[in-house]
Design an enzyme around this catalytic site. Sequence first.
Site, PDB file in Angstrom:
ATOM      1  N   GLY A 152       0.816  -1.214   0.000  1.00 38.06           N
ATOM      2  CA  GLY A 152       0.000   0.000   0.000  1.00 38.06           C
ATOM      3  C   GLY A 152       0.847   1.261   0.000  1.00 38.06           C
ATOM      4  O   GLY A 152       2.016   1.258   0.392  1.00 38.06           O
ATOM      5  N   ARG A 162      -1.590   8.462   3.988  1.00 39.01           N
ATOM      6  CA  ARG A 162      -1.796   9.316   5.169  1.00 39.01           C
ATOM      7  C   ARG A 162      -0.514   9.622   5.940  1.00 39.01           C
ATOM      8  O   ARG A 162      -0.506  10.451   6.837  1.00 39.01           O
ATOM      9  CB  ARG A 162      -2.843   8.669   6.091  1.00 39.01           C
ATOM     10  CG  ARG A 162      -4.247   8.773   5.540  1.00 39.01           C
ATOM     11  CD  ARG A 162      -5.218   7.897   6.294  1.00 39.01           C
ATOM     12  NE  ARG A 162      -5.040   6.481   5.962  1.00 39.01           N
ATOM     13  CZ  ARG A 162      -5.645   5.483   6.602  1.00 39.01           C
ATOM     14  NH1 ARG A 162      -6.440   5.739   7.622  1.00 39.01           N
ATOM     15  NH2 ARG A 162      -5.451   4.232   6.233  1.00 39.01           N
ATOM     16  N   LYS A 192       5.745   3.925   3.516  1.00 41.75           N
ATOM     17  CA  LYS A 192       5.324   3.825   4.917  1.00 41.75           C
ATOM     18  C   LYS A 192       6.120   2.789   5.701  1.00 41.75           C
ATOM     19  O   LYS A 192       6.564   3.050   6.814  1.00 41.75           O
ATOM     20  CB  LYS A 192       3.827   3.492   4.980  1.00 41.75           C
ATOM     21  CG  LYS A 192       3.327   3.235   6.383  1.00 41.75           C
ATOM     22  CD  LYS A 192       1.824   3.279   6.479  1.00 41.75           C
ATOM     23  CE  LYS A 192       1.162   1.976   6.165  1.00 41.75           C
ATOM     24  NZ  LYS A 192      -0.290   2.004   6.415  1.00 41.75           N
ATOM     25  N   GLN A 245       3.329  -6.350  -6.240  1.00 42.54           N
ATOM     26  CA  GLN A 245       1.912  -6.216  -6.607  1.00 42.54           C
ATOM     27  C   GLN A 245       1.750  -4.901  -7.346  1.00 42.54           C
ATOM     28  O   GLN A 245       1.958  -3.832  -6.770  1.00 42.54           O
ATOM     29  CB  GLN A 245       1.038  -6.217  -5.343  1.00 42.54           C
ATOM     30  CG  GLN A 245      -0.458  -6.127  -5.642  1.00 42.54           C
ATOM     31  CD  GLN A 245      -1.252  -5.670  -4.432  1.00 42.54           C
ATOM     32  OE1 GLN A 245      -0.698  -5.121  -3.478  1.00 42.54           O
ATOM     33  NE2 GLN A 245      -2.555  -5.873  -4.474  1.00 42.54           N
ATOM     34  N   GLY A 298     -12.215  -2.316   9.959  1.00 45.71           N
ATOM     35  CA  GLY A 298     -13.374  -3.117   9.595  1.00 45.71           C
ATOM     36  C   GLY A 298     -14.032  -3.653  10.872  1.00 45.71           C
ATOM     37  O   GLY A 298     -13.356  -3.932  11.857  1.00 45.71           O
ATOM     38  N   LYS A 330      39.268  10.660  15.806  1.00 44.88           N
ATOM     39  CA  LYS A 330      38.728  10.048  14.584  1.00 44.88           C
ATOM     40  C   LYS A 330      39.764   9.109  13.994  1.00 44.88           C
ATOM     41  O   LYS A 330      40.943   9.454  13.931  1.00 44.88           O
ATOM     42  CB  LYS A 330      38.403  11.150  13.568  1.00 44.88           C
ATOM     43  CG  LYS A 330      37.785  10.639  12.295  1.00 44.88           C
ATOM     44  CD  LYS A 330      38.216  11.413  11.051  1.00 44.88           C
ATOM     45  CE  LYS A 330      39.625  11.062  10.617  1.00 44.88           C
ATOM     46  NZ  LYS A 330      40.046  11.690   9.358  1.00 44.88           N
ATOM     47  N   ALA A 387      47.139  19.410  26.924  1.00 53.02           N
ATOM     48  CA  ALA A 387      45.959  20.201  26.568  1.00 53.02           C
ATOM     49  C   ALA A 387      46.157  20.896  25.223  1.00 53.02           C
ATOM     50  O   ALA A 387      47.222  21.434  24.941  1.00 53.02           O
ATOM     51  CB  ALA A 387      45.695  21.238  27.653  1.00 53.02           C
ATOM     52  N   SER A 433      51.635  20.717  26.102  1.00 51.10           N
ATOM     53  CA  SER A 433      50.402  21.443  25.817  1.00 51.10           C
ATOM     54  C   SER A 433      50.516  22.224  24.514  1.00 51.10           C
ATOM     55  O   SER A 433      51.576  22.761  24.191  1.00 51.10           O
ATOM     56  CB  SER A 433      50.116  22.444  26.951  1.00 51.10           C
ATOM     57  OG  SER A 433      49.893  21.731  28.131  1.00 51.10           O
ATOM     58  N   ALA A 444      55.852  22.813  25.192  1.00 51.42           N
ATOM     59  CA  ALA A 444      54.574  23.508  25.054  1.00 51.42           C
ATOM     60  C   ALA A 444      54.624  24.414  23.824  1.00 51.42           C
ATOM     61  O   ALA A 444      55.623  25.089  23.591  1.00 51.42           O
ATOM     62  CB  ALA A 444      54.285  24.316  26.309  1.00 51.42           C
TER      63      ALA A 444
END
Length: 458
Positions: free
Chosen positions: A11, A15, A22, A72, A139, A349, A378, A403, A421
């Site tokens: 179908g 809606r 769907k 179908q 139905g 990553k 850091a 750092s 650093a």
Amino acid sequence: MKIATVILAAGQGTRMRSSLPKVLHPLAGKPMIHYSIETVRSVTGQSPVVVIGHGADMVEKVIGDVAQCVVQHPQLGTAHAVQTAAPRLAGNSELLLVTAADMPLISPQTYQRLIETQKNNPGPVTMLSVELPDPHGFGRVVRKADGTVECIVEEAQATPEQLKIRELNTAIYCFNAKWLWSVLPLIKVSPKGEYYLTDTIGIATAAGLAVQAIRLEDPEEAIGINTRVHLAEAEAVLRRRINQRWMIEGVTIVDPATTYIGADVQIGQDTVLWPNTYLRGKTIIGCNCTIGPNTLIEDCQIGDDCTILATVMEQAVVENHVEIGPFGHLRKGAHLAEGVHMGNFGEVKNSYLGPGVKMGHFSYIGDATIGKDVNIGAGTITCNFDGVRKHKTVIGENTFIGSDTMLVAPLNIGANAKTGAGAVVTHDVPDNTVVVGVPAKPLRKVTEEKDRAQNGTR
Ligand code: UD1
Ligand code: CA
């Protein structure tokens, strides 16, 4: 008795007002079509035949090899849809279970009960009905004075009296297969131009054959998806089922109302999920972890005893005793080995961080392999992209990255090395070597006395 199954999914789903078919709308992160397929497979042990039509190419791709598809076209109603599956199924089984892909919440127990009832029914069909306060869209099941089923009347054709009936057709049936194949060609086209499968019920009773109707014990299972309002209702039911299942399995969910666990996620015992946590895709989480609040994890593997706070992770692997967050971001291919500590505002990553690596604050590590016990100061950045290509950074064991170091890839830093650093490292650094400056130059060898007290950030 051999059982075959047909799932109706051709179908249009008008809606839903969607360009997506769907049955491909996701529920708990998984396309709706997979729920009925998985449930009937678990009950019958057989792959169903799925009748597809609207968006057939897309739907077939999503179904893959878990079911066989028949197309179908055009879609002339539910009886016509079952008929379309006849070349695949007629003569293959004694029972034929018919269900719809837009009824994803039907439980295995319900299908089981339907099948068992039909096995003992001398007549040709057992249908599943439900009593709902709002019958709209269903139905109606019309019964005779003696209480036996007479027929099903579709809403559009029902009389005002019949419209008041609260026993409704779920459109799920178990048929004597031979009988069904013999009567399908007899069904007449409805005033709406469709061939209704519901007519089989009236055909049976008119011939004096026994129709059984069993009622759904839990009406929630009857939520059928016709609009996005139903989609949200079904989502809420599934979410509650999934959360309850994990709580029974020994997972603490502090606030189930704000915890979203995908249908295919796995979670170990004594793990605690704090509010606003999303676990998606094929995520697997070990035992004794603390996840959240405010965490989203998709397609990740997480070991035991990990703490993950206010973090977003996708396609990452995390071994045991790892701490991440608050505000970490692990992207595709991140792999954190045992005991890694990744503090606030870190992004990793496509990189391996060896056991015991410490990365406390504000760093980006991409396309890198980092040895055991390395300290990443850091603000360290792997400058992995030169504007055209990505390059690798390799850092040996026990090295100390000061750092705010810029690691300009491709780059190899040895074991037991140090960067000062603010260094911008553009050339490889040998083992046991201290480099400083912009661009970084070797300063001296690492010596026991001078380097025992490392002056970075932890
Ligand atoms: C159907 C039943 C109704 C029942 C309701 C429960 C019929 C005639 N009516 O109505 O008694 O109360 O389900 O939800 O069966 N489909 C196809 N090919 C088609 C037409 C439909 O595959 O040509 C599929 C749809 O994709 C859907 C299912 O069959 O999965 C039911 O069709 P739908 O149009 O939703 O029927 P309802 O009007 O809901
Ligand atoms: Ca429907």
